[in-house]
Design an enzyme around this catalytic site. Sequence first.
Site, short mmCIF file in Angstrom:
data_model
loop_
_atom_site.label_atom_id
_atom_site.label_comp_id
_atom_site.label_asym_id
_atom_site.label_seq_id
_atom_site.Cartn_x
_atom_site.Cartn_y
_atom_site.Cartn_z
N LYS A 89 19.77 10.24 -3.82
CA LYS A 89 19.34 11.62 -3.54
C LYS A 89 17.88 11.83 -3.93
O LYS A 89 17.08 12.35 -3.15
CB LYS A 89 20.23 12.63 -4.31
CG LYS A 89 21.71 12.53 -4.02
CD LYS A 89 22.53 13.55 -4.81
CE LYS A 89 22.47 13.40 -6.32
NZ LYS A 89 23.07 12.14 -6.84
N ARG A 102 27.03 21.49 -7.20
CA ARG A 102 27.93 20.44 -7.65
C ARG A 102 29.34 20.96 -7.88
O ARG A 102 30.22 20.17 -8.22
CB ARG A 102 27.42 19.87 -8.97
CG ARG A 102 26.71 18.51 -8.87
CD ARG A 102 26.17 18.21 -10.25
NE ARG A 102 25.89 16.85 -10.56
CZ ARG A 102 24.70 16.27 -10.49
NH1 ARG A 102 23.68 16.91 -9.98
NH2 ARG A 102 24.54 15.04 -10.91
N ARG A 153 17.87 1.83 -12.97
CA ARG A 153 16.89 2.84 -12.55
C ARG A 153 15.83 3.09 -13.62
O ARG A 153 16.14 3.19 -14.79
CB ARG A 153 17.64 4.14 -12.25
CG ARG A 153 16.76 5.39 -12.22
CD ARG A 153 17.42 6.54 -11.53
NE ARG A 153 18.58 7.08 -12.21
CZ ARG A 153 19.40 7.97 -11.68
NH1 ARG A 153 19.20 8.42 -10.45
NH2 ARG A 153 20.42 8.43 -12.36
N ARG A 155 16.44 7.09 -18.34
CA ARG A 155 17.23 8.22 -18.83
C ARG A 155 18.30 7.77 -19.82
O ARG A 155 18.92 6.74 -19.62
CB ARG A 155 17.90 8.93 -17.64
CG ARG A 155 16.95 9.87 -16.93
CD ARG A 155 17.46 10.30 -15.59
NE ARG A 155 18.85 10.74 -15.59
CZ ARG A 155 19.51 11.12 -14.50
NH1 ARG A 155 18.89 11.12 -13.34
NH2 ARG A 155 20.76 11.51 -14.58
P1 ADP Z 1 20.38 9.76 -7.30
O1 ADP Z 1 19.24 10.74 -7.34
O2 ADP Z 1 21.33 10.01 -6.17
O3 ADP Z 1 21.11 9.66 -8.61
P2 ADP Z 1 18.28 7.72 -7.09
O4 ADP Z 1 17.51 8.14 -5.90
O5 ADP Z 1 17.65 7.97 -8.42
O6 ADP Z 1 19.78 8.29 -7.03
O7 ADP Z 1 18.59 6.15 -6.94
C1 ADP Z 1 19.25 5.44 -7.99
C2 ADP Z 1 18.58 4.07 -8.15
O8 ADP Z 1 18.89 3.25 -7.03
C3 ADP Z 1 17.07 4.13 -8.24
O9 ADP Z 1 16.64 3.14 -9.16
C4 ADP Z 1 16.59 3.80 -6.82
O10 ADP Z 1 15.34 3.12 -6.82
C5 ADP Z 1 17.70 2.91 -6.31
N1 ADP Z 1 18.03 3.15 -4.89
C6 ADP Z 1 17.99 4.32 -4.21
N2 ADP Z 1 18.41 4.15 -2.92
C7 ADP Z 1 18.74 2.84 -2.81
C8 ADP Z 1 19.24 2.05 -1.72
N3 ADP Z 1 19.48 2.58 -0.52
N4 ADP Z 1 19.46 0.73 -1.97
C9 ADP Z 1 19.23 0.20 -3.20
N5 ADP Z 1 18.76 0.90 -4.26
C10 ADP Z 1 18.51 2.20 -4.06
P1 ADP Z 2 22.15 11.96 -10.81
O1 ADP Z 2 21.17 12.19 -9.72
O2 ADP Z 2 22.06 10.60 -11.38
O3 ADP Z 2 23.53 12.39 -10.43
P2 ADP Z 2 21.13 14.35 -12.10
O4 ADP Z 2 19.75 14.18 -12.59
O5 ADP Z 2 21.34 15.09 -10.83
O6 ADP Z 2 21.79 12.90 -12.03
O7 ADP Z 2 22.02 15.06 -13.21
C1 ADP Z 2 22.04 14.60 -14.54
C2 ADP Z 2 23.01 15.44 -15.35
O8 ADP Z 2 22.55 16.81 -15.37
C3 ADP Z 2 24.43 15.52 -14.81
O9 ADP Z 2 25.24 14.45 -15.25
C4 ADP Z 2 24.90 16.87 -15.35
O10 ADP Z 2 25.22 16.78 -16.73
C5 ADP Z 2 23.64 17.71 -15.25
N1 ADP Z 2 23.51 18.43 -13.96
C6 ADP Z 2 22.54 18.27 -13.02
N2 ADP Z 2 22.73 19.09 -11.98
C7 ADP Z 2 23.86 19.80 -12.26
C8 ADP Z 2 24.60 20.79 -11.57
N3 ADP Z 2 24.21 21.24 -10.36
N4 ADP Z 2 25.72 21.28 -12.17
C9 ADP Z 2 26.13 20.84 -13.38
N5 ADP Z 2 25.49 19.90 -14.08
C10 ADP Z 2 24.36 19.37 -13.53
#
Ligand code: ADP
Ligand code: ADP
Length: 229
Positions: free
Chosen positions: A23, A98, A137, A171
């Site tokens: 995302k 969420r 990541r 993180r």
């Molecule tokens: P999210 O915001 O959904 O938690 P991220 O965009 O931070 O996910 O991606 C999680 C990790 O995976 C990051 O280290 C990113 O560089 C990597 N990543 C994102 N998209 C892909 C993909 N399509 N294939 C492999 N690695 C990816």
């Molecule tokens: P990822 O992209 O890896 O899922 P985020 O950065 O979006 O992680 O979220 C990290 C943490 O922040 C979540 O595990 C949750 O504890 C909190 N969080 C983020 N967005 C929300 C939301 N919309 N509702 C509830 N908790 C949230």
Amino acid sequence: MTETAVDTRPVNLILLGPPGAGKGTQARMLEESFGLVQLSTGDLLRGAVAAGTEAGLAAKAVMEKGELVSDEIVLAVLKERLAQPDVAAGTILDGFPRTAGQAAALDALLAERGEQIDAVISLKVQDEAMVERVSGRFTCAGCGEGYHDSFKQPARPGVCDKCGGTEMKRRADDNAETVRTRLQAYHADTAPLIDYYAARGTLTEVDAMAEIGRVRAEMEAIVGKLTAA
Ligand code: ADP
Ligand code: ADP
Ligand code: ZN
């Protein structure tokens, strides 16, 4: 000759997907391509934790465990962000909503602004692959660009491609154990939103197991149709 009406209404997108789905990575690329503003509630909450605000203090322990922060706190930080003028062109909601409660609150919030959700993109992935994605990541401390130990290394090791910064950070919640809790929270509370938006006809699914550039091309095709006048 008839004039073509130019639609200047802001475009609002939601990116749905479990932790590691991509995302944040895709939101930043859509920002670049379409001038929309990424709105990550995770980033907003981490900002509140770092600033030591009341919301941040309440959210910190919950986030460390990988559980969901209360709708009340999340909505408070989101509303504050939406009050800033730069979101006028439209937003990419990354990690929000969420829960069903957040989705309903978002509808009300946008209605007040005379806006709506134009598209919801669901990033489809396999859970098992998310542990490796999240554990590997890291991001640039200077500009927030995201990287991965195996899948997206900077061109020069340790140096950010985007800003040249050399401080990278990871993180606290990006460990295998917490990822499992976060995946459970996704399936219990967030995945039901896929049906909620599908029923409205605003949902598109994307294969987010594909490599980053391919996912990007698919996303841009979807968003391009929305922003074309
Ligand atoms: P999210 O915001 O959904 O938690 P991220 O965009 O931070 O996910 O991606 C999680 C990790 O995976 C990051 O280290 C990113 O560089 C990597 N990543 C994102 N998209 C892909 C993909 N399509 N294939 C492999 N690695 C990816
Ligand atoms: P990822 O992209 O890896 O899922 P985020 O950065 O979006 O992680 O979220 C990290 C943490 O922040 C979540 O595990 C949750 O504890 C909190 N969080 C983020 N967005 C929300 C939301 N919309 N509702 C509830 N908790 C949230
Ligand atoms: Zn950088």
